[in-house]
Scaffold this motif. Structure first.
Motif, PDB file in Angstrom:
ATOM      1  N   GLY A  97      44.234  36.569  53.695  1.00  0.00           N
ATOM      2  CA  GLY A  97      43.917  36.733  52.287  1.00  0.00           C
ATOM      3  C   GLY A  97      42.760  37.656  51.997  1.00  0.00           C
ATOM      4  N   GLY A  98      42.305  38.398  53.001  1.00  0.00           N
ATOM      5  CA  GLY A  98      41.175  39.293  52.821  1.00  0.00           C
ATOM      6  C   GLY A  98      41.563  40.747  53.021  1.00  0.00           C
ATOM      7  N   ARG A 166      36.600  32.457  51.110  1.00  0.00           N
ATOM      8  CA  ARG A 166      35.991  33.430  50.179  1.00  0.00           C
ATOM      9  C   ARG A 166      34.547  32.999  49.974  1.00  0.00           C
ATOM     10  NH1 ARG A 166      41.472  33.200  51.009  1.00  0.00           N
ATOM     11  NH2 ARG A 166      42.617  34.599  49.649  1.00  0.00           N
ATOM     12  N   ARG A 171      30.850  38.684  45.197  1.00  0.00           N
ATOM     13  CA  ARG A 171      32.192  38.900  44.649  1.00  0.00           C
ATOM     14  C   ARG A 171      32.541  37.706  43.761  1.00  0.00           C
ATOM     15  NH1 ARG A 171      34.851  40.852  50.399  1.00  0.00           N
ATOM     16  NH2 ARG A 171      33.690  42.825  50.564  1.00  0.00           N
ATOM     17  N   LYS A 173      34.491  37.145  41.319  1.00  0.00           N
ATOM     18  CA  LYS A 173      35.868  36.816  40.943  1.00  0.00           C
ATOM     19  C   LYS A 173      36.591  36.047  42.046  1.00  0.00           C
ATOM     20  CE  LYS A 173      36.579  40.619  37.685  1.00  0.00           C
ATOM     21  NZ  LYS A 173      37.412  41.810  37.338  1.00  0.00           N
ATOM     22  N   THR A 174      36.158  36.227  43.292  1.00  0.00           N
ATOM     23  CA  THR A 174      36.864  35.580  44.395  1.00  0.00           C
ATOM     24  C   THR A 174      36.036  34.514  45.110  1.00  0.00           C
ATOM     25  OG1 THR A 174      36.152  37.328  45.920  1.00  0.00           O
ATOM     26  CG2 THR A 174      38.277  37.621  44.820  1.00  0.00           C
TER      27      THR A 174
END
Length: 280
Positions: A97-98, A166, A171, A173-174
């Motif tokens: 997912g990164g 995350r 960051r 938003k994540t």
């Protein structure tokens, strides 16, 4: 050089932050191993490249063998796109997912001819031969590592589709507080499993931070770098992997069976060597 009694190895984790901006320093941390096998933790500090050089030099008063695990590409011959090793790493990181930031010489301030990492390497004068660092008793060695690539092997809870944590507060938003706490908990478990004096307490203090900042994450990554260096140096060679080579670029990482299988498959598809220098 007169070494302080008892200490023979220093695993030095350096999260460089890639550029040398005073507003966004990197972080350095150390795990020392003495002649009796005792492991002690030196908490991370925020540093520039020059300050990191000074810290690494000072560590020579403690240890005959110093291994610097650097979270930044150390060999970047390509002028555009990604290095071959980056493509292999991206296959795993995207599944988690990164993403992987491309390393190429067109990135001004990161990898152009005057980028600070090249001066750092020149001033460091370390041997960049990860395999040799496992078998010698003295010297200064450098190797490239990538914490995001290591996490799914250091903790199986992070090994699965979209299960990568995350944990970068910058960051917004994540960023997920649960991911942040999960990485700290993983570090604490490693501290206990590896018997690193002082590291569990440090992790507990970091876990108590209610609103983590980017600097906190840099310190955490510096510690992860040191733990990766410890894993590489002390665990059986079969539990680590070297992707790529010392010509086009490489990465060292812990490797569980599941992670190794994915990386080897991806490497085969793009023609990137795996464990090229490993003893046969």
């Amino acid at each position: 050089m007169i070494f302080r009694e008892g200490t023979t190895i220093s695993l030095i984790g350096f999260d460089s932050a890639w550029t040398d901006s005073p507003k966004a320093p990197g972080a350095i941390s150390v795990i020392r191993i003495d002649r009796d096998g005792r492991r002690t933790f030196v908490p991370p500090t925020l540093v520039s490249f020059d300050q990191a050089l000074a810290e690494i030099k000072a560590e020579a008063t403690f240890s005959a063998l110093r291994i610097v695990a650097l979270d930044q590409p150390t060999i970047v011959p390509n002028h555009t796109s990604l290095r071959p090793v980056d493509r292999v790493a991206a296959s795993l990181i995207s599944w988690l997912g990164g993403g992987v930031q491309p390393a190429n010489r067109s990135k001004i301030g990161m990898f152009d001819d005057s980028a600070p990492v090249w001066r750092f390497k020149e001033m460091l004068k370390a041997v960049e031969d990860p395999e040799a660092s496992r078998t010698v008793q003295k010297g200064l060695f450098l190797m490239e590592i990538f914490p995001a690539l290591a996490l799914p092997s250091l903790d199986a809870a992070f090994c699965g589709r979209l299960l990568g944590p995350r944990y970068n507060p910058a960051r917004r938003k994540t960023f997920m507080l649960a991911g942040w706490q999960a990485v700290i908990a993983s570090v604490r478990r490693r501290a206990v499993a590896e018997a690193v004096d002082g590291l569990a307490d440090w992790a507990d203090h970091l876990a108590a931070v209610e609103v983590p900042r980017k600097a906190d994450q840099d310190r955490l990554d510096g510690v992860l770098c040191a733990l990766i260096g410890l894993h590489w140096h002390t665990r059986p060679r079969s539990q680590s992997i070297m992707i790529g080579d010392r010509t086009s670029g490489y990465m060292i990482a812990p490797a569980s069976d599941a992670v190794r299988a994915r990386l080897e498959k991806a490497a085969h598809l793009v023609g990137v060597p795996v464990d090229l220098d490993a003893p046969r």
